[in-house]
Design a protein around this motif. Structure first.
Motif, short mmCIF file in Angstrom:
data_model
loop_
_atom_site.label_atom_id
_atom_site.label_comp_id
_atom_site.label_asym_id
_atom_site.label_seq_id
_atom_site.Cartn_x
_atom_site.Cartn_y
_atom_site.Cartn_z
N GLU A 1 9.68 10.11 -66.32
CA GLU A 1 9.45 10.83 -67.76
C GLU A 1 8.56 9.87 -68.65
O GLU A 1 7.40 10.33 -69.00
CB GLU A 1 10.38 11.30 -68.52
CG GLU A 1 10.22 12.30 -69.68
CD GLU A 1 10.15 11.48 -70.79
OE1 GLU A 1 9.41 12.17 -71.78
OE2 GLU A 1 10.19 10.55 -70.98
N ASN A 2 8.71 8.62 -68.75
CA ASN A 2 7.56 7.66 -69.69
C ASN A 2 6.51 7.68 -68.94
O ASN A 2 5.34 7.33 -69.43
CB ASN A 2 8.35 6.43 -69.72
CG ASN A 2 9.42 6.43 -70.71
OD1 ASN A 2 9.57 7.23 -71.50
ND2 ASN A 2 10.21 5.35 -70.65
N ASP A 3 6.21 7.51 -67.51
CA ASP A 3 5.12 7.41 -66.65
C ASP A 3 4.27 8.73 -66.65
O ASP A 3 2.86 8.68 -66.28
CB ASP A 3 5.31 6.79 -65.62
CG ASP A 3 5.86 5.47 -65.53
OD1 ASP A 3 5.62 4.88 -66.59
OD2 ASP A 3 6.38 5.08 -64.51
N THR B 1 2.67 10.76 -68.57
CA THR B 1 1.10 10.82 -69.42
C THR B 1 0.15 10.15 -68.61
O THR B 1 -0.98 10.66 -68.53
CB THR B 1 1.33 10.24 -70.72
OG1 THR B 1 2.54 10.91 -71.34
CG2 THR B 1 0.03 10.16 -71.64
N GLY C 1 -0.24 12.00 -64.80
CA GLY C 1 -0.81 13.20 -65.21
C GLY C 1 -0.18 14.20 -64.00
O GLY C 1 -0.74 15.38 -63.83
N ASN D 1 2.43 16.19 -64.03
CA ASN D 1 3.00 17.15 -64.52
C ASN D 1 2.13 18.29 -65.07
O ASN D 1 2.36 19.34 -65.68
CB ASN D 1 4.09 16.89 -65.80
CG ASN D 1 3.31 16.09 -66.90
OD1 ASN D 1 2.58 15.25 -66.71
ND2 ASN D 1 3.57 16.39 -68.11
N ASN E 1 -0.10 20.13 -67.41
CA ASN E 1 -0.07 20.68 -68.81
C ASN E 1 1.55 21.18 -69.00
O ASN E 1 1.71 21.84 -70.21
CB ASN E 1 -1.01 21.82 -69.16
CG ASN E 1 -2.26 21.39 -68.99
OD1 ASN E 1 -2.66 20.42 -69.54
ND2 ASN E 1 -3.33 22.38 -68.54
N LYS F 1 5.51 20.65 -69.87
CA LYS F 1 6.42 19.71 -70.43
C LYS F 1 7.59 19.60 -69.57
O LYS F 1 8.18 20.53 -69.10
CB LYS F 1 6.91 20.41 -71.73
CG LYS F 1 8.08 19.67 -72.67
CD LYS F 1 8.52 20.31 -73.63
CE LYS F 1 9.62 19.40 -74.48
NZ LYS F 1 10.19 19.98 -75.63
#
Length: 291
Positions: free
Chosen positions: A152-154, A156, A159, A161, A163, A165
């Motif tokens: 989850e931390n990685d 961003t 990428g 995921n 757009n 959440k």
């Protein structure tokens, strides 16, 4: 003696029609019945051995068929990026006076297909490892919460995921019997699959049931789901509902098969269905860690 001689004659030709109740209830009759029982036990053992041989032979043939099919599928999947890369490079090499913007565009597209090729080869390697080395996969005590927390931390930076959440609801110290590398790849593939195909805005991972030996998890998204006829095939290698779109966005067709093989290699099970509120729901189990 006549009945026993008749039995021996027919048994020699694999014809056994003697009724053992015809033998008298004396010492010779008892011996005759024991001989018939030995013959029948041996015949049953031979039939069982033949059945087991046929089953084993079928398993070998099925494994060979699957391997041939996988090889053919891999060859087919490799041809597209290799052909595109060759086309762009040949065009660049045969046009030394090509303007810089066009050259850069062609190089960029060739690089995109090289990346796709690398991902495909990586997925094929993972599938081979899972299918041929299930019994040799190293496992240890893994904190599943930490695995998902790190992913989850990685998100961003990676990428994967898109757009959408991503959220999760797992207890701390959720200790399972697993392999960190395979579990990271499994969750990443579920996230990537949802981002590519679901058309939703949210996805998540929850712990829903806990038994003495297993945790049961749910991975879900709020997208459109799939038509019911596709559900039984989602874990098949290279199966695509929309082949053109999957290739365009970088799907290899091996993400969900890797997920299934990973879960099963770690001693769990997995299923998929359309969720009641839309989107797909993957239910999978993982073994608890036991000292």
């Amino acid at each position: 003696i006549g009945l026993l001689r008749d039995f021996a004659t027919k048994a020699a030709d694999n014809i056994e029609t003697v009724d053992e109740t015809d033998f008298p209830h004396d010492e010779l009759g008892d011996i005759s019945r024991k001989i018939i029982k030995l013959y029948r036990d041996k015949a049953d053992a031979v039939k069982k051995s033949e059945r087991e041989h046929k089953i084993a032979l079928h398993a070998v043939e099925e494994k060979a068929r699957i391997k041939r099919q996988l090889t053919n599928n891999i060859n087919h999947e490799l041809k597209t990026p290799v052909g595109v890369i060759k086309g762009y490079l040949d065009t660049i090499a045969s046009n030394p006076d090509m303007d810089t913007p066009t050259r850069q565009r062609f190089i960029s597209r060739a690089q995109d297909n090289v990346e796709r090729l690398c991902i495909l080869l990586g997925d094929v390697s993972t599938m081979t490892r899972l299918e041929e080395g299930t019994g040799n996969i190293p496992v240890k005590e893994i904190d599943f919460h930490d695995i998902v927390f790190t992913i989850e931390n990685d998100l961003t930076a990676s990428g994967i995921n898109g757009n959408m959440k991503f959220s999760y609801n797992l207890p701390l110290d959720c200790m399972i019997r697993g392999n960190a590398t395979l579990l990271t790849g499994m969750i990443s593939n579920l996230i990537k699959n949802a981002a590519i195909h679901s058309g939703g805005t949210e996805m998540g991972l929850d712990l829903i049931v806990e038994s003495e030996r297993y945790y049961t998890f749910r991975f879900y998204d709020n997208g459109t789901g799939v038509d019911p006829q596709h559900l039984p095939h989602l874990f098949e290698r290279f199966y695509r509902i929309d082949a053109g779109r999957s290739r365009k966005v970088g799907g290899t067709g091996l993400g969900l098969p890797i997920v299934k093989n990973t879960v099963e290699a770690l001693g769990g099970s997995i299923s998929v269905h359309n969720g009641p509120m839309g989107g797909l729901e993957f239910l999978f189990t993982l073994k608890k860690w036991k000292d």
